[in-house]
Design an enzyme around this catalytic site. Structure first.
Site, short mmCIF file in Angstrom:
data_model
loop_
_atom_site.label_atom_id
_atom_site.label_comp_id
_atom_site.label_asym_id
_atom_site.label_seq_id
_atom_site.Cartn_x
_atom_site.Cartn_y
_atom_site.Cartn_z
N LYS A 30 0.71 -1.28 -0.01
CA LYS A 30 -0.15 -0.09 -0.05
C LYS A 30 0.88 1.20 -0.15
O LYS A 30 0.62 2.20 -0.94
CB LYS A 30 -0.84 -0.01 1.09
CG LYS A 30 -1.59 1.30 1.64
CD LYS A 30 -2.60 1.26 2.57
CE LYS A 30 -2.02 1.63 3.95
NZ LYS A 30 -1.30 3.02 4.18
N ASN A 31 1.87 1.31 0.82
CA ASN A 31 2.60 2.33 0.91
C ASN A 31 3.48 2.81 0.04
O ASN A 31 4.34 3.83 -0.15
CB ASN A 31 3.20 2.37 2.35
CG ASN A 31 2.36 2.83 3.51
OD1 ASN A 31 1.24 2.93 3.05
ND2 ASN A 31 3.02 2.54 4.63
N ARG A 49 -4.77 10.49 4.45
CA ARG A 49 -3.82 11.40 4.51
C ARG A 49 -2.76 11.41 3.29
O ARG A 49 -1.87 12.61 3.12
CB ARG A 49 -2.73 11.30 5.76
CG ARG A 49 -3.46 11.76 7.08
CD ARG A 49 -2.67 11.50 8.36
NE ARG A 49 -1.26 11.97 8.03
CZ ARG A 49 -0.98 13.19 8.15
NH1 ARG A 49 -1.59 13.93 8.72
NH2 ARG A 49 0.36 13.30 7.74
N CYS A 53 -5.65 13.15 13.31
CA CYS A 53 -6.21 11.52 12.92
C CYS A 53 -6.03 10.96 14.15
O CYS A 53 -5.53 11.40 14.88
CB CYS A 53 -5.42 10.95 11.81
SG CYS A 53 -3.86 10.31 12.28
N ARG A 86 -0.13 14.69 13.40
CA ARG A 86 0.72 14.28 12.19
C ARG A 86 0.42 15.67 11.33
O ARG A 86 -0.26 15.79 10.16
CB ARG A 86 -0.26 13.25 11.52
CG ARG A 86 0.06 11.95 12.35
CD ARG A 86 -0.63 10.74 11.46
NE ARG A 86 0.13 10.04 10.62
CZ ARG A 86 -0.39 9.26 10.00
NH1 ARG A 86 -1.41 8.48 9.92
NH2 ARG A 86 0.68 8.60 8.99
N PRO A 87 1.17 16.44 11.55
CA PRO A 87 1.17 17.91 10.66
C PRO A 87 1.82 17.47 9.36
O PRO A 87 2.55 16.53 9.21
CB PRO A 87 2.02 18.88 11.43
CG PRO A 87 2.91 17.97 12.53
CD PRO A 87 2.12 16.67 12.85
N VAL A 88 1.90 18.59 8.37
CA VAL A 88 2.62 18.49 7.03
C VAL A 88 3.30 19.67 6.78
O VAL A 88 3.80 19.97 5.90
CB VAL A 88 1.55 18.21 6.04
CG1 VAL A 88 1.06 17.01 6.00
CG2 VAL A 88 0.63 19.31 5.81
N ASP A 89 4.22 20.32 7.91
CA ASP A 89 4.85 21.10 7.83
C ASP A 89 6.10 20.97 6.97
O ASP A 89 6.77 22.11 6.26
CB ASP A 89 5.19 21.91 9.16
CG ASP A 89 5.73 20.82 10.14
OD1 ASP A 89 5.35 19.57 10.23
OD2 ASP A 89 6.98 21.07 10.86
N ASP A 137 4.39 0.45 12.14
CA ASP A 137 3.32 -0.30 11.51
C ASP A 137 3.16 -1.34 11.97
O ASP A 137 2.28 -2.23 11.70
CB ASP A 137 3.18 0.03 10.09
CG ASP A 137 2.77 1.48 9.68
OD1 ASP A 137 2.25 2.27 10.30
OD2 ASP A 137 3.05 1.58 8.26
N ILE A 191 7.13 7.08 17.11
CA ILE A 191 6.95 7.87 16.15
C ILE A 191 5.70 8.72 16.31
O ILE A 191 5.78 9.91 16.01
CB ILE A 191 6.76 6.79 14.83
CG1 ILE A 191 7.83 6.09 14.58
CG2 ILE A 191 6.64 7.70 13.46
CD1 ILE A 191 9.25 6.59 13.87
N ARG A 233 -8.68 -0.54 4.56
CA ARG A 233 -7.79 0.58 3.78
C ARG A 233 -6.69 -0.04 3.46
O ARG A 233 -5.93 0.26 2.55
CB ARG A 233 -7.76 1.65 4.92
CG ARG A 233 -8.92 2.37 5.04
CD ARG A 233 -8.64 3.39 5.93
NE ARG A 233 -7.20 4.24 5.46
CZ ARG A 233 -6.30 4.86 6.28
NH1 ARG A 233 -6.61 4.93 7.47
NH2 ARG A 233 -5.27 5.16 5.88
#
Ligand code: UD1
Length: 416
Positions: A22-23, A92, A116, A121-124, A304, A326, A396
């Site tokens: 998936k990833n 995300r 979430c 979980r920012p995206v900075d 994970d 993490i 998912r």
């Protein structure tokens, strides 16, 4: 809403084919935006997240043909440079369209993901990296609005190792002007798979798989064919399930070289593992021993896989300590495991699990993707029936999980 009903107590025996990762599939699907020629992908898993990504790309104008695991994408005519909130909030990884859109079309409007279940979980880091490459970015009404004439290569240092951050900036850099160097980059095998696909499309990338990736921008990319790598987290999940439930299973189409840490921990738990080419065989004929672990970026133990090992530790011999470094809120499964009789104490980012001889079935609720896998494993070893509610999380990221587990001898059925 679907639920899974599991009768615990059966050993797992037989062969299971591992699906595409998936990833790796999610960023590689986004890579199709980088060229007007066709990208042919093989071994794409049938998962809800992949379906969401397909819809997102289609609503931008990408033409997609699919036949089983083969997908052909053509981004010759893109009419909408936008990833709407509805899609980003369910997945995300939709943020991965940002880099490709800005670098090829000079503009993108991508919703901020928001919170979430497993943390803020920012995206900075994605945003700061694009700014360093010359993009003008404004946050407007919950959206990231990015614009750039042509991105410029530069040196970008990540304060934190970010997998999708590395992937987004790597995709942005392939069409930028000059050389981009990503430092403290993620070394995950999925980053390497994406880099290999981009290289097949004509990108110039060196160092993927190390913490310094150097990308020399080119004018344009072309079409290519690429096979998605096997899913290491799905592989690990089946191996933990068999270690917890006992049995003799063989994974096919798998890769042991990217599972070092996980295989090492399973060996410590008492499993006997043999690798031959793309197959991994695991035999387990005893109660597992408790194993300590600490999550960290690749090649250390993957976050994970933390929840699945927690399930195994609940019924192991001895006491285990699990440290999550993490994500700040990735112990949501603990409350549910306690409902099955597990003895777990949490202090900050550390869980201490005292193995008990037998879990007892109950109704429990999945809270996120990997937590769901953990609850299924607990259900496989608990006495009596366990019903796992809200398994849309599981769909998912795991392809046909109940069919695969049933084929191994588990008593598991989906209830609608
Ligand atoms: C990816 C994986 C996910 C896995 C995670 C960690 C995909 C699609 N998902 O998620 O399955 O659990 O890596 O291995 O590949 N962070 C920031 N700012 C940022 C980006 C990240 O502070 O801009 C933080 C995150 O909150 C987290 C840490 O960095 O604490 C690592 O996150 P990251 O590697 O970015 O996770 P994802 O790429 O979202």
């Amino acid at each position: 809403m679907h639920k899974l009903a599991i009768q615990g107590g059966n050993r797992l025996n037989g062969e299971v084919r591992i699906s595409g990762a998936k990833n790796a599939a999610l960023p590689i699907l986004c890579a199709s935006l980088l060229t007007r020629e066709s990208l042919r992908l093989d071994n794409v898993p049938e998962l809800n997240d992949v379906g969401t990504m397909r819809k997102l790309l289609q609503q931008m104008g990408v033409k997609i043909e699919q036949s089983g695991g083969q997908v052909v994408l053509s981004a010759a005519n893109i009419d909408k440079l936008e990833a709407p909130y509805d899609m980003v909030k369910t997945m995300r990884a939709a943020i991965l369209v940002l880099g490709p859109l800005v670098t090829r079309f000079g503009e993108a409007l991508v919703s901020l993901p928001g919170g979430c279940a497993i943390g803020s979980r920012p995206v900075d880091l994605h945003i700061r990296g694009l700014q360093a490459m010359g993009a003008e970015i404004h946050i407007e009404h919950g959206y990231i609005h990015a614009r750039a004439k042509r991105l410029k290569g530069t040196r970008i240092f990540f304060d934190l190792v970010s997998v999708t951050g590395t992937e987004n900036l790597m995709m942005a850099a392939v069409l930028a002007d000059g050389v981009t160097v990503l430092e403290n980059a993620a070394r995950e095998p999925e980053v390497v798979d994406l880099a290999q696909c981009l290289i097949a499309m004509g990108a110039r990338i060196e160092g993927a798989g190390s913490d310094t990736i150097s990308i020399t921008g080119v004018e344009k990319l072309h079409g290519a064919s690429h096979r998605i790598m096997p899913d290491r987290i799905e592989s690990g999940t089946f191996l933990v399930a068999a270690t917890a439930a006992g049995g003799d299973i063989t994974l096919t189409d798998a890769r042991a070289d990217i599972l070092d840490n996980v295989l090492e921990k399973l060996h410590e738990a008492g499993a006997v593992i043999q690798v031959a080419g793309s197959t991994i065989n695991l035999k387990m004929n005893r109660r597992p021993r408790a194993v300590n672990l600490r999550t960290a970026p690749y090649p250390a133990f993957p976050t994970d896989m933390q929840a699945q090992f927690m399930a195994m530790n609940t019924m192991a011999e001895g006491t285990a300590m699990v440290v999550e470094t993490i994500f700040e809120n990735r112990f949501m499964h603990v409350q549910e495991l306690r409902r099955l009789g597990a003895q777990i104490d949490i202090e900050g980012n550390t869980a201490v699990i005292k193995g008990c001889a037998q879990l007892e079935g109950a109704t429990i609720m999945a809270t996120d993707l990997r937590a769901s896998a953990c609850l299924v494993i607990a259900g496989l070893v608990a006495q009596g029936e366990t019903v796992v509610d809200r398994i849309y999380h599981l769909d998912r990221g795991y392809e046909h999980i109940e069919a695969k587990l049933s084929a191994l001898g588990a008593r598991i059925r989906r209830m609608k």
